[in-house]
Write an enzyme that holds these catalytic residues in place. Structure first.
Site, PDB file in Angstrom:
ATOM      1  N   ASP A  64       0.861  -1.188   0.000  1.00 26.25           N
ATOM      2  CA  ASP A  64       0.000   0.000   0.000  1.00 26.25           C
ATOM      3  C   ASP A  64       0.891   1.230   0.000  1.00 26.25           C
ATOM      4  OD1 ASP A  64      -2.931   1.028   0.451  1.00 26.25           O
ATOM      5  OD2 ASP A  64      -1.646   2.223   1.771  1.00 26.25           O
ATOM      6  N   GLU A  66       1.076   5.642   0.232  1.00 26.88           N
ATOM      7  CA  GLU A  66       0.463   6.950   0.459  1.00 26.88           C
ATOM      8  C   GLU A  66       1.203   7.929  -0.437  1.00 26.88           C
ATOM      9  OE1 GLU A  66      -2.240   7.094   2.083  1.00 26.88           O
ATOM     10  OE2 GLU A  66      -2.066   5.074   2.919  1.00 26.88           O
ATOM     11  N   HIS A 205      -5.531   4.820   6.508  1.00 29.44           N
ATOM     12  CA  HIS A 205      -4.820   5.621   5.503  1.00 29.44           C
ATOM     13  C   HIS A 205      -3.338   5.774   5.829  1.00 29.44           C
ATOM     14  CE1 HIS A 205      -8.391   6.557   3.199  1.00 29.44           C
ATOM     15  NE2 HIS A 205      -9.003   6.958   4.304  1.00 29.44           N
ATOM     16  N   ASP A 210      -2.892  -0.209   6.297  1.00 28.37           N
ATOM     17  CA  ASP A 210      -3.756  -0.576   5.173  1.00 28.37           C
ATOM     18  C   ASP A 210      -3.288  -1.873   4.522  1.00 28.37           C
ATOM     19  OD1 ASP A 210      -5.058   1.724   5.777  1.00 28.37           O
ATOM     20  OD2 ASP A 210      -4.749   2.720   3.844  1.00 28.37           O
TER      21      ASP A 210
END
Length: 616
Positions: A64, A66, A205, A210
């Site tokens: 994952d 960001e 998040h 995540d």
């Protein structure tokens, strides 16, 4: 096709590794996993690589990211989190902040909690990405909305001039859409699915949290997919296809099939052959019938009926294509739409009577002097009729179907075509023929038609070309298109007959083509029929392979027009192979020539439309 002899390999030859292969079109082959081998009657155990990789043995790296925004072109990565799992157990984790080189937007900071001050001093993506790729080496990448995360990683690799690895990618959003209905969850967001499956981690998040939540979602989705027959890594590649469950469950029929070239046959409940196909990789092609890549409704219907798949491994693609054609002809499978009935092909030929005429036949005839001039074969009677009309439009050969006596009756009357000057009227005495009737002896008219059919078609090309041009000038485009179709049908049939005739008359032709991986592909053709094929390795003696292929080749009797040595399409397949670049003639018993001014001239390197547009 260039003539010449096979070059001897510089290393000492070790003998022909691949002996000549005699074609036997009806030979059965192995069926799928757990079924008896049709050749021996013994249980058949496929190799491990044919079974695929069970999902519990697959290493997944769930990742994952960001980021500072939604576009990898303008935005950067701020955090990477990854979890490596195998057999349901976590075997490693990776997490790091990343300095994107730009400030983190306020709305991103509010969403993720990652601020500009947090990423200051963090490693740049140039330092992080190589570590991540090493962490993910040899695994299957998994992400929720995988196109987003993978696009950022690929963009970073491109900027760093790093080669992107070929790891398989699985998107849990796509899997969820397959097995999670709207009644269970209003959407397929990660937070929604994590709540549905009671994940141990709540997504917030942040990359690692995540990724951990996605691991729980992945395991839950795989558990739901298992009853649908998705139990191996290879199944997962097509898990999101909208394939009916009863079709997908038959995927095991592809187990144990050869990975190389060959022919495959879908077999029904009464051991009837439903469909015959060919592929350079039989196993991969048969598997595709159980995925969404197969969109033909008839094929889905066929798969539902099929109970097994047989395969005939072949040494070469040419052998596979010929075997396919022969098997289709032999079994006439109901789900094959081509080549089932060679007896239904049509020819345009002159009749054998005192005053010959043109006719459409399903079986050619011959005389004591040899075969009768003809063009074809044609795949349909309509195409043959168009070719016949093209000849009638340019030659004053009679069109009546009455069998005329050698000496016409004194009471016979000329027909309308004779009155119009379109027929020499051989049916009436010379003194009673209309003045408008052509004065050319009928024998000369027939000779001109024969020359047009077997040699120079320029009479038809020039006449119909002018006709097309005139009709187009007058804006009668539909009539012009009809004339174009007649010309194309005639040229196609004439070219086909002119190409096949010398090969059909040749007692034996031996040819070789170099293989990409080294060595030679050897074929033996007798009277247009593929009699034998063999493969010679890069360090083997090609001459020994040729001798073996010739010795084992099928005996083929000289054909007659009423009983050809093979399906006309088989000769076409062999001819196409002989015309591929690099083919060399090793030996030939009869010359292989076509008319210099024949129909092929008008079909090579240009279209018929371009030819007729330049007719004067």
């Amino acid at each position: 096709m260039s003539s010449g002899t096979l070059a001897q390999e510089p290393r000492p030859a070790s003998g022909a590794r691949a002996a000549g292969r005699r074609l036997v079109a009806s030979a059965p082959a192995a069926a799928g996993h757990g079924t008896p081998d049709h050749r021996s009657g013994l249980p058949f155990q496929p190799a491990l690589d044919e079974l695929g990789t069970p999902l519990h043995e697959v290493t997944f790296v769930v990742v994952d990211l960001e980021t500072t925004g939604g576009s990898p072109r303008d935005c950067g990565i701020t955090e990477i989190g990854a979890v490596k799992v195998r057999g349901g157990e976590v075997v490693g984790e990776l997490q790091t902040l990343v300095d994107p080189g730009v400030p983190v937007p306020a709305f991103i900071a509010r969403l993720t909690g990652i601020t500009t001050s947090m990423v200051l001093g963090a490693p740049r993506i140039e330092a992080v990405l190589p570590s991540f790729l090493e962490f993910a080496r040899g695994s299957v990448l998994v992400a929720h909305n995988a196109p987003f995360d993978v696009s950022f990683l690929k963009a970073a690799a491109t900027r760093m001039d790093l080669a992107w690895p070929d790891n398989p990618v699985v998107d849990t959003v796509a899997l969820a859409r397959r097995v999670v209905t709207r009644d269970e969850a209003p959407n397929h967001k990660l937070a929604t699915l994590a709540a549905l499956f009671r994940a141990t981690i709540t997504p917030d998040h942040r990359a690692l949290s995540d990724a951990r939540a996605t691991v729980d979602v992945l395991h839950a989705l795989l558990a739901r997919l298992a009853p649908l027959g998705i139990t191996h890594l290879e199944d997962l590649a097509t898990a999101t296809d909208p394939v009916p469950p009863d079709v997908r469950r038959k995927r095991h029929l592809a187990d144990g099939l050869p990975a190389g070239p060959g022919v495959y046959m879908f077999v029904g409940p009464r051991q009837e052959v439903l469909y015959v196909g060919t592929s350079t990789s039989v196993a991969r092609r048969v598997r595709s019938y159980f995925t969404a890549s197969e969109k033909r409704r008839r094929m889905t219907e066929m798969v539902r009926i099929a109970e097994s798949v047989r395969a005939v491994p072949c040494a070469t693609e040419l052998e596979a294509r010929v075997r396919e054609l022969r098997l289709i002809t032999e079994h006439a499978p109901r789900y094959n739409s081509r080549s089932k009935h060679p007896e239904r092909m049509h020819w345009v030929s002159l009749t054998t009577e005192a005053y010959p005429r043109l006719t459409v036949l399903r079986q050619l005839r011959s005389t004591a002097d040899g075969p009768v001039p003809h063009v074809g074969p044609f795949s349909s009677r309509g195409r043959a009729q168009e070719a016949l009309e093209a000849l009638h439009a340019t030659h004053d050969v009679r069109q009546c179907t009455t069998r005329l006596p050698l000496n016409p009756s004194e009471k016979a009357a000329p027909c309308v075509l004779a009155e119009m000057g379109r027929c020499g009227a051989p049916c009436v005495p010379e003194g009673r023929r209309p003045a408008s009737a052509p004065r050319v002896p009928y024998a000369d008219v027939v000779a001109d038609v024969a020359t047009t059919m077997s040699g120079d078609p320029s009479t038809v090309v020039n006449a119909l070309g002018r006709r097309i041009r005139d009709l187009s000038r007058d804006e009668r485009f539909e009539d012009a298109a009809n004339e174009r179709d007649r010309l194309q049908s005639f040229l196609g049939g004439a070219a086909r007959a002119q190409r096949a005739r010398p090969l059909r008359e040749c007692a034996e032709l031996v040819a070789a083509r170099p293989r990409t991986e080294g060595g030679w592909e050897i074929v033996v053709v007798r009277h247009g029929r593929l009699a034998s094929t063999a493969v010679c390795g890069p360090h083997d003696d090609p001459h020994a392979t040729v001798r073996s292929a010739v010795a084992l080749a099928e005996d083929v009797a000289p054909p007659t027009p009423s009983a050809p040595a093979c399906h006309p399409e088989e000769t076409d397949i062999v001819l196409a192979w002989l015309r591929t670049p690099g083919v060399r003639l090793v030996s030939v018993t009869d010359p292989q020539t076509c008319p210099v001014g024949g129909a092929e001239r008008y079909l090579t390197d240009t279209t018929t439309a371009e030819v007729v547009s330049n007719v004067v």
